[in-house]
Design a protein around this motif. Sequence first.
Motif, PDB file in Angstrom:
ATOM      1  N   GLN A 112      27.589 121.275   2.779  1.00  0.00           N
ATOM      2  CA  GLN A 112      27.100 120.580   1.588  1.00  0.00           C
ATOM      3  C   GLN A 112      25.971 119.616   1.923  1.00  0.00           C
ATOM      4  N   GLN A 113      26.074 118.942   3.061  1.00  0.00           N
ATOM      5  CA  GLN A 113      25.033 117.988   3.463  1.00  0.00           C
ATOM      6  C   GLN A 113      23.693 118.710   3.659  1.00  0.00           C
ATOM      7  N   THR A 114      23.732 119.880   4.299  1.00  0.00           N
ATOM      8  CA  THR A 114      22.500 120.643   4.531  1.00  0.00           C
ATOM      9  C   THR A 114      21.942 121.187   3.222  1.00  0.00           C
ATOM     10  N   ARG A 115      22.814 121.648   2.327  1.00  0.00           N
ATOM     11  CA  ARG A 115      22.363 122.125   1.008  1.00  0.00           C
ATOM     12  C   ARG A 115      21.642 121.012   0.252  1.00  0.00           C
ATOM     13  N   ASP A 116      22.243 119.848   0.264  1.00  0.00           N
ATOM     14  CA  ASP A 116      21.628 118.715  -0.441  1.00  0.00           C
ATOM     15  C   ASP A 116      20.252 118.404   0.141  1.00  0.00           C
ATOM     16  N   GLU A 117      20.144 118.512   1.462  1.00  0.00           N
ATOM     17  CA  GLU A 117      18.867 118.202   2.102  1.00  0.00           C
ATOM     18  C   GLU A 117      17.815 119.262   1.773  1.00  0.00           C
ATOM     19  N   ILE A 118      18.232 120.530   1.724  1.00  0.00           N
ATOM     20  CA  ILE A 118      17.300 121.603   1.344  1.00  0.00           C
ATOM     21  C   ILE A 118      16.740 121.338  -0.052  1.00  0.00           C
ATOM     22  N   ILE A 119      17.624 121.003  -0.983  1.00  0.00           N
ATOM     23  CA  ILE A 119      17.215 120.742  -2.374  1.00  0.00           C
ATOM     24  C   ILE A 119      16.246 119.558  -2.438  1.00  0.00           C
ATOM     25  N   HIS A 120      16.582 118.494  -1.724  1.00  0.00           N
ATOM     26  CA  HIS A 120      15.748 117.277  -1.751  1.00  0.00           C
ATOM     27  C   HIS A 120      14.393 117.525  -1.088  1.00  0.00           C
ATOM     28  N   ARG A 121      14.409 118.085   0.117  1.00  0.00           N
ATOM     29  CA  ARG A 121      13.169 118.251   0.888  1.00  0.00           C
ATOM     30  C   ARG A 121      12.204 119.244   0.231  1.00  0.00           C
ATOM     31  N   LEU A 122      12.760 120.306  -0.368  1.00  0.00           N
ATOM     32  CA  LEU A 122      11.907 121.338  -0.954  1.00  0.00           C
ATOM     33  C   LEU A 122      11.687 121.140  -2.455  1.00  0.00           C
ATOM     34  N   GLN A 123      12.212 120.023  -2.989  1.00  0.00           N
ATOM     35  CA  GLN A 123      12.069 119.718  -4.419  1.00  0.00           C
ATOM     36  C   GLN A 123      12.606 120.869  -5.283  1.00  0.00           C
ATOM     37  N   LEU A 124      13.834 121.258  -4.991  1.00  0.00           N
ATOM     38  CA  LEU A 124      14.478 122.361  -5.720  1.00  0.00           C
ATOM     39  C   LEU A 124      15.585 121.835  -6.639  1.00  0.00           C
ATOM     40  N   GLU A 125      15.389 120.608  -7.149  1.00  0.00           N
ATOM     41  CA  GLU A 125      16.434 119.994  -7.985  1.00  0.00           C
ATOM     42  C   GLU A 125      16.765 120.833  -9.221  1.00  0.00           C
ATOM     43  N   ASN A 126      15.792 121.592  -9.738  1.00  0.00           N
ATOM     44  CA  ASN A 126      16.032 122.396 -10.942  1.00  0.00           C
ATOM     45  C   ASN A 126      16.357 123.857 -10.627  1.00  0.00           C
ATOM     46  N   ALA A 127      16.504 124.167  -9.351  1.00  0.00           N
ATOM     47  CA  ALA A 127      16.798 125.557  -8.959  1.00  0.00           C
ATOM     48  C   ALA A 127      18.256 125.905  -9.227  1.00  0.00           C
ATOM     49  N   LEU A 128      18.494 127.155  -9.610  1.00  0.00           N
ATOM     50  CA  LEU A 128      19.873 127.633  -9.693  1.00  0.00           C
ATOM     51  C   LEU A 128      20.383 127.884  -8.281  1.00  0.00           C
ATOM     52  N   GLN A 129      21.639 127.528  -8.031  1.00  0.00           N
ATOM     53  CA  GLN A 129      22.234 127.762  -6.718  1.00  0.00           C
ATOM     54  C   GLN A 129      23.149 128.984  -6.772  1.00  0.00           C
ATOM     55  N   PHE A 130      22.915 129.905  -5.855  1.00  0.00           N
ATOM     56  CA  PHE A 130      23.750 131.104  -5.752  1.00  0.00           C
ATOM     57  C   PHE A 130      24.444 131.062  -4.387  1.00  0.00           C
ATOM     58  N   VAL A 131      25.730 130.771  -4.397  1.00  0.00           N
ATOM     59  CA  VAL A 131      26.486 130.665  -3.152  1.00  0.00           C
ATOM     60  C   VAL A 131      27.473 131.825  -3.090  1.00  0.00           C
ATOM     61  N   ALA A 132      27.139 132.807  -2.251  1.00  0.00           N
ATOM     62  CA  ALA A 132      28.018 133.962  -2.089  1.00  0.00           C
ATOM     63  C   ALA A 132      29.174 133.585  -1.162  1.00  0.00           C
ATOM     64  N   SER A 133      30.179 134.426  -1.096  1.00  0.00           N
ATOM     65  CA  SER A 133      31.270 134.197  -0.152  1.00  0.00           C
ATOM     66  C   SER A 133      30.706 134.187   1.268  1.00  0.00           C
ATOM     67  N   PHE A 134      31.156 133.218   2.054  1.00  0.00           N
ATOM     68  CA  PHE A 134      30.721 133.151   3.450  1.00  0.00           C
ATOM     69  C   PHE A 134      31.514 134.111   4.334  1.00  0.00           C
ATOM     70  N   ASP A 135      32.515 134.730   3.772  1.00  0.00           N
ATOM     71  CA  ASP A 135      33.429 135.528   4.588  1.00  0.00           C
ATOM     72  C   ASP A 135      32.757 136.770   5.153  1.00  0.00           C
ATOM     73  N   ARG A 136      33.005 137.032   6.435  1.00  0.00           N
ATOM     74  CA  ARG A 136      32.591 138.278   7.085  1.00  0.00           C
ATOM     75  C   ARG A 136      33.874 138.945   7.584  1.00  0.00           C
ATOM     76  N   PRO A 137      34.586 139.673   6.712  1.00  0.00           N
ATOM     77  CA  PRO A 137      35.917 140.183   7.062  1.00  0.00           C
ATOM     78  C   PRO A 137      35.928 141.162   8.228  1.00  0.00           C
ATOM     79  N   ASN A 138      34.782 141.748   8.541  1.00  0.00           N
ATOM     80  CA  ASN A 138      34.741 142.726   9.639  1.00  0.00           C
ATOM     81  C   ASN A 138      34.660 142.073  11.017  1.00  0.00           C
TER      82      ASN A 138
END
Length: 620
Positions: free
Chosen positions: A193-219
């Motif tokens: 979450q800390q890195t996501r917040d920094e990406i949004i702040h640094r790149l000025q993506l405050e109005n961007a939609l966030q798409f967070v897929a499952s992080f799982d790699r079951p294989n």
Amino acid sequence: MNNSSDNNYSSNSSSTSEQALHLLQTIFGYPAFRSQQGQIVEHVVHGGDALVLMPTGGGKSLCYQIPALIRNGVGIVVSPLIALMQDQVDALAEVGVRAAFLNSTQTFDEILAVEKKMREGDLDLVYIAPERLLTQRCLELLEIVNIALFAIDEAHCVSQWGHDFRPEYIRLSTLHERFPHVPRIALTATADQQTRDEIIHRLQLENALQFVASFDRPNIRYQIVEKANGRKQLLDFIQAQHNGDAGIVYCLSRKKVEETAEFLCEHGITALPYHAGMEMSERSKNQARFLREDSIVMCATIAFGMGIDKPDVRFVAHLDLPKSIEGYYQETGRAGRDGGSANAWMAYGLQDVVQQRRMIDESEANETYKRVQSVKLEAMLSLCETLNCRRVHILDYFGQASEPCGNCDTCLSPPTSFDGTIAAQKILSTVYRVDQRFAAGHVIDILRGIDTERVQQWRHEQLSTFGIGSDKSEAEWRALLRQLIALGLVAVDYDNYSALKLTEESRAVLRGEVRIALRQYKKAEKAVKHKRQSAKDYEETQLSTEEQTLFDQLRWWRVETARTHNVPAYVIFPDATLREIARVAPHTLTALRAISGVGDKKLDSYGKDILTLIEGTAAH
């Protein structure tokens, strides 16, 4: 493609989703979008900004490639991966997409040729390193070019707290300021979450939609073993479970990278070194061999791997503890990109904990940075010492709830815990009685009652704790001490010969006011050969003898074809596509076209050759 007459898909001819699906099927050869790909594509096509978090191998690139083909103009991909841009462009050329790159490896004439194509609208995608993008010359070029979108790949590089910080990424906010009407899509495989917040702040993506897929790699199967002799354990693991497979071995130091590669080569495994201290030409040659040949094991520092698209890496091993879960997950994610079963293996011991803590303490960074890195290291140590499912632990770190996977080492062979209060008190008491002036080895000798010359020199055989731990081996005491350091009950004084120190938190344990559970020591076992076990969401396709013969023939054909085209073998077709061709054994171009991964351009380029090979194999 968006500017060519035969592939001009305008919003008037059909709906965006139909255009996107048509491109996915005809160009890339995939029948349908996965996960949130379709939603992301549609959002960006209509001019929206997006932040996309999708695990390695999840299909992030399609999320900007297809919108770039649909929208008018050229898609600009900001990427730090100069060494891989040629392969990325070659892979797109194989499917008929007009792509190029701009970076420091090109001659001035080559740069001029690409810039001319950009101005004339003859390119669909251009990959640009951030350093070049931010030059006055490049920004002025972009001002006069019709831009479809900006894709900021490996967006976690913007985070100053992260494992792959690139200072030039912070300046990418200029894209929003200079090109406010061009959609931007930032993509990464791992970000807490800390890195996501920094990406949004640094790149000025405050109005961007966030798409967070499952992080799982079951294989991927996660396994962390007690380190005894790390290199020998690694060799046993590779020989037992991954003989002949491609893999990556991560080491902390350049010296260890070279020694490990040499050790593996001495034992019949084709291993290559890769680290930042090598000549660029040697690094590039080794990387090219890893990408283009089968069965290569790359021994590397973290300088290697970001953006590596080789789909059939069957294992990633760590001989040293990573600094954070983000770094670990990014590195292990390079295994099994094709969805096939893969292993993430790590050997971990007391010295790893001491070494990582020393690196933070001796860093010249400010106290805030050190504090953040300490928190990240503690999370990594917690993963190593957990008694529960490793996958649940990892996913929880990224904010995703899950159930035990049944496929990691702690699920397959559950560790046991015990009330370690008395054992902890024995260690803490001994540290106290030697005036907190001695390192781990000496403290353990006293516990075990080992009458060494140094023990006699300091008359420590007369201590009340001398020999009170004679029931445990040195390895057991090291494992227990490692857990106390991980729990913050013992500190290491690096300015005083790594002497062990008691912390404020240890007082309550010494007084018996707090009880602690510790992980029961388990002696390192020799790796045993076993059939690859499928994860719950992945079922490996087993081939019959005839199908396996055809698959092997297809792989040989692919090697020769890739050599002729001077591209990595997987760029021609990944193993998953060849395996499906071997299983179906199509006898017509129409049947071959129906297989996932076979688009129109590849059908035209290779269809007849494959059908001829299938017929020849069947005849024998």
